[in-house]
Design a protein around this motif. Sequence first.
Motif, mmCIF file in Angstrom:
data_model
loop_
_atom_site.group_PDB
_atom_site.id
_atom_site.type_symbol
_atom_site.label_atom_id
_atom_site.label_comp_id
_atom_site.label_asym_id
_atom_site.label_seq_id
_atom_site.Cartn_x
_atom_site.Cartn_y
_atom_site.Cartn_z
ATOM 1 N N CYS A 126 0.840 -1.202 0.000
ATOM 2 C CA CYS A 126 0.000 0.000 0.000
ATOM 3 C C CYS A 126 0.869 1.244 0.000
ATOM 4 N N GLY A 127 0.502 2.207 -0.840
ATOM 5 C CA GLY A 127 1.191 3.479 -0.901
ATOM 6 C C GLY A 127 0.544 4.523 -0.011
ATOM 7 N N HIS A 128 0.607 5.769 -0.459
ATOM 8 C CA HIS A 128 0.173 6.892 0.379
ATOM 9 C C HIS A 128 -1.339 7.067 0.417
ATOM 10 N N TRP A 129 -2.037 6.658 -0.639
ATOM 11 C CA TRP A 129 -3.474 6.932 -0.762
ATOM 12 C C TRP A 129 -4.253 5.809 -0.074
ATOM 13 N N ILE A 130 -3.966 5.630 1.180
ATOM 14 C CA ILE A 130 -4.260 4.405 1.908
ATOM 15 C C ILE A 130 -5.742 4.060 1.958
ATOM 16 N N GLN A 131 -6.610 5.022 2.214
ATOM 17 C CA GLN A 131 -8.029 4.696 2.383
ATOM 18 C C GLN A 131 -8.710 4.346 1.076
ATOM 19 N N ALA A 132 -8.093 4.747 -0.058
ATOM 20 C CA ALA A 132 -8.629 4.388 -1.374
ATOM 21 C C ALA A 132 -7.924 3.166 -1.957
ATOM 22 N N GLU A 133 -6.619 3.053 -1.680
ATOM 23 C CA GLU A 133 -5.858 1.909 -2.202
ATOM 24 C C GLU A 133 -6.275 0.598 -1.536
ATOM 25 N N LYS A 134 -6.442 0.643 -0.223
ATOM 26 C CA LYS A 134 -6.733 -0.569 0.538
ATOM 27 C C LYS A 134 -7.930 -0.338 1.464
ATOM 28 N N PRO A 135 -9.104 -0.061 0.897
ATOM 29 C CA PRO A 135 -10.259 0.279 1.746
ATOM 30 C C PRO A 135 -10.678 -0.859 2.668
ATOM 31 N N ALA A 136 -10.589 -2.102 2.204
ATOM 32 C CA ALA A 136 -11.000 -3.223 3.064
ATOM 33 C C ALA A 136 -10.081 -3.344 4.267
ATOM 34 N N ASP A 137 -8.783 -3.164 4.057
ATOM 35 C CA ASP A 137 -7.826 -3.236 5.165
ATOM 36 C C ASP A 137 -8.034 -2.085 6.142
ATOM 37 N N VAL A 138 -8.209 -0.871 5.591
ATOM 38 C CA VAL A 138 -8.427 0.292 6.458
ATOM 39 C C VAL A 138 -9.716 0.129 7.254
ATOM 40 N N ASN A 139 -10.803 -0.221 6.584
ATOM 41 C CA ASN A 139 -12.077 -0.382 7.281
ATOM 42 C C ASN A 139 -12.031 -1.536 8.274
ATOM 43 N N GLY A 140 -11.262 -2.573 7.942
ATOM 44 C CA GLY A 140 -11.146 -3.720 8.838
ATOM 45 C C GLY A 140 -10.425 -3.399 10.130
ATOM 46 N N LEU A 141 -9.656 -2.328 10.149
ATOM 47 C CA LEU A 141 -8.992 -1.870 11.372
ATOM 48 C C LEU A 141 -9.744 -0.714 12.015
ATOM 49 N N LEU A 142 -10.287 0.181 11.187
ATOM 50 C CA LEU A 142 -10.950 1.374 11.700
ATOM 51 C C LEU A 142 -12.258 1.050 12.410
ATOM 52 N N LEU A 143 -13.101 0.224 11.801
ATOM 53 C CA LEU A 143 -14.413 -0.056 12.394
ATOM 54 C C LEU A 143 -14.307 -0.764 13.744
ATOM 55 N N PRO A 144 -13.466 -1.802 13.892
ATOM 56 C CA PRO A 144 -13.325 -2.419 15.226
ATOM 57 C C PRO A 144 -12.743 -1.449 16.255
ATOM 58 N N PHE A 145 -11.811 -0.587 15.827
ATOM 59 C CA PHE A 145 -11.260 0.418 16.740
ATOM 60 C C PHE A 145 -12.367 1.328 17.259
ATOM 61 N N LEU A 146 -13.202 1.822 16.357
ATOM 62 C CA LEU A 146 -14.304 2.681 16.779
ATOM 63 C C LEU A 146 -15.300 1.920 17.640
ATOM 64 N N GLU A 147 -15.566 0.677 17.301
ATOM 65 C CA GLU A 147 -16.519 -0.123 18.089
ATOM 66 C C GLU A 147 -16.029 -0.296 19.520
ATOM 67 N N ARG A 148 -14.715 -0.394 19.690
ATOM 68 C CA ARG A 148 -14.148 -0.531 21.046
ATOM 69 C C ARG A 148 -14.199 0.770 21.826
ATOM 70 N N HIS A 149 -13.956 1.875 21.141
ATOM 71 C CA HIS A 149 -13.727 3.139 21.856
ATOM 72 C C HIS A 149 -14.787 4.211 21.620
ATOM 73 N N PHE A 150 -15.601 4.047 20.585
ATOM 74 C CA PHE A 150 -16.661 5.025 20.297
ATOM 75 C C PHE A 150 -17.768 4.279 19.555
ATOM 76 N N PRO A 151 -18.426 3.340 20.237
ATOM 77 C CA PRO A 151 -19.406 2.474 19.554
ATOM 78 C C PRO A 151 -20.578 3.259 18.994
ATOM 79 N N ALA A 152 -21.060 2.777 17.862
ATOM 80 C CA ALA A 152 -22.153 3.464 17.177
ATOM 81 C C ALA A 152 -23.431 3.440 17.982
ATOM 82 N N THR A 153 -23.623 2.388 18.761
ATOM 83 C CA THR A 153 -24.843 2.287 19.593
ATOM 84 C C THR A 153 -24.491 1.978 21.044
#
Length: 322
Positions: free
Chosen positions: A295-322
């Motif tokens: 992955c290069g610099h344009w990370i959220q567009a180049e590897k969206p599945a990888d980014v979302n796979g780390l971002l969503l669980p992080f938010l669920e742990r620390h700022f859950p949607a519900t």
Amino acid sequence: MQQTQQQLIKVNGIQLSVHIAGPESGKPVWLLHGFPECWYSWRHQITALAAQGYRVFAPEMRGYGATEAPEAVEAYDLITICGDIQGAMNHFGHEQVAMIGHDWGAPIAWHLALLEPARVKAVCGLSVPFGGRPRQPAINMMREAYKDKFHYMLYFQTQGPAEAELAADIPRTMRLMMHGLDSQAGGALVQDKPADSAWLEDYTDPGRQPAWCSDEAFEVYVNTFEQSGFCGPINWYRNFERNWERTEPLAGRQIEQPALFLIGDRDPVGALEAYTIKKMPSVVPQVEQHVIADCGHWIQAEKPADVNGLLLPFLERHFPAT
């Protein structure tokens, strides 16, 4: 992509364009883009976050697209740009948020976490780490380190040539930067040529954007800079001294909130910021760091599945949607 609603609001002396998606009752997540990008660079995250139940706010940052672009260089210092987002949070009545930024948006996110410790409950930076306030303005260190070479940030310090070069053929500029920042080998950040050279003059137009950027997305990027030009975005780079002066009250402060840092293994920023990345846990005690492969610099567009796979669980742990 998830359908969004654009709102134009008056904050901090400018008109700010904000694209909004997700349920009105959802907790707010802010997505701050960098250079040379636009709000649409978050298209994959907007869809995923909205589906998770978050209310997503993706502004066109100061100087970009439909957001106003003041002429004065000093209108683009870091604290002023943080004030844009603080004003927008006030406008929408946000009491608790998650703040996420990429490239130049990352320093804004990191500093909003410092400025708003009660309101920013979780923070994420992509590609650009946080190392605390340096002992001197970063531009001074660049001038010393690259006095015999071309460095694009030094090139940006003189008003006029850089914005004229980049605006002369916007599709070509975008293709070159997208391909050039895809990998360390192709990264055009530092070049062995006279410091007063033009940035992209030696590069051949690849003729097409990278595979990760669809024709639709590329059109949005190009339209953004056709609308606003490059003067405002490049002015962000002309405020290193002013940023250093205005962040003096934050010197020595740590980011105490849960934090996530993501970077691609082929991002040239990784080499430039290797020391900062290593020391980051000393100033962001709760940070978790991940390097995304191939992955290069344009990370959220180049590897969206990888980014979302780390971002969503992080938010669920620390700022859950519900």
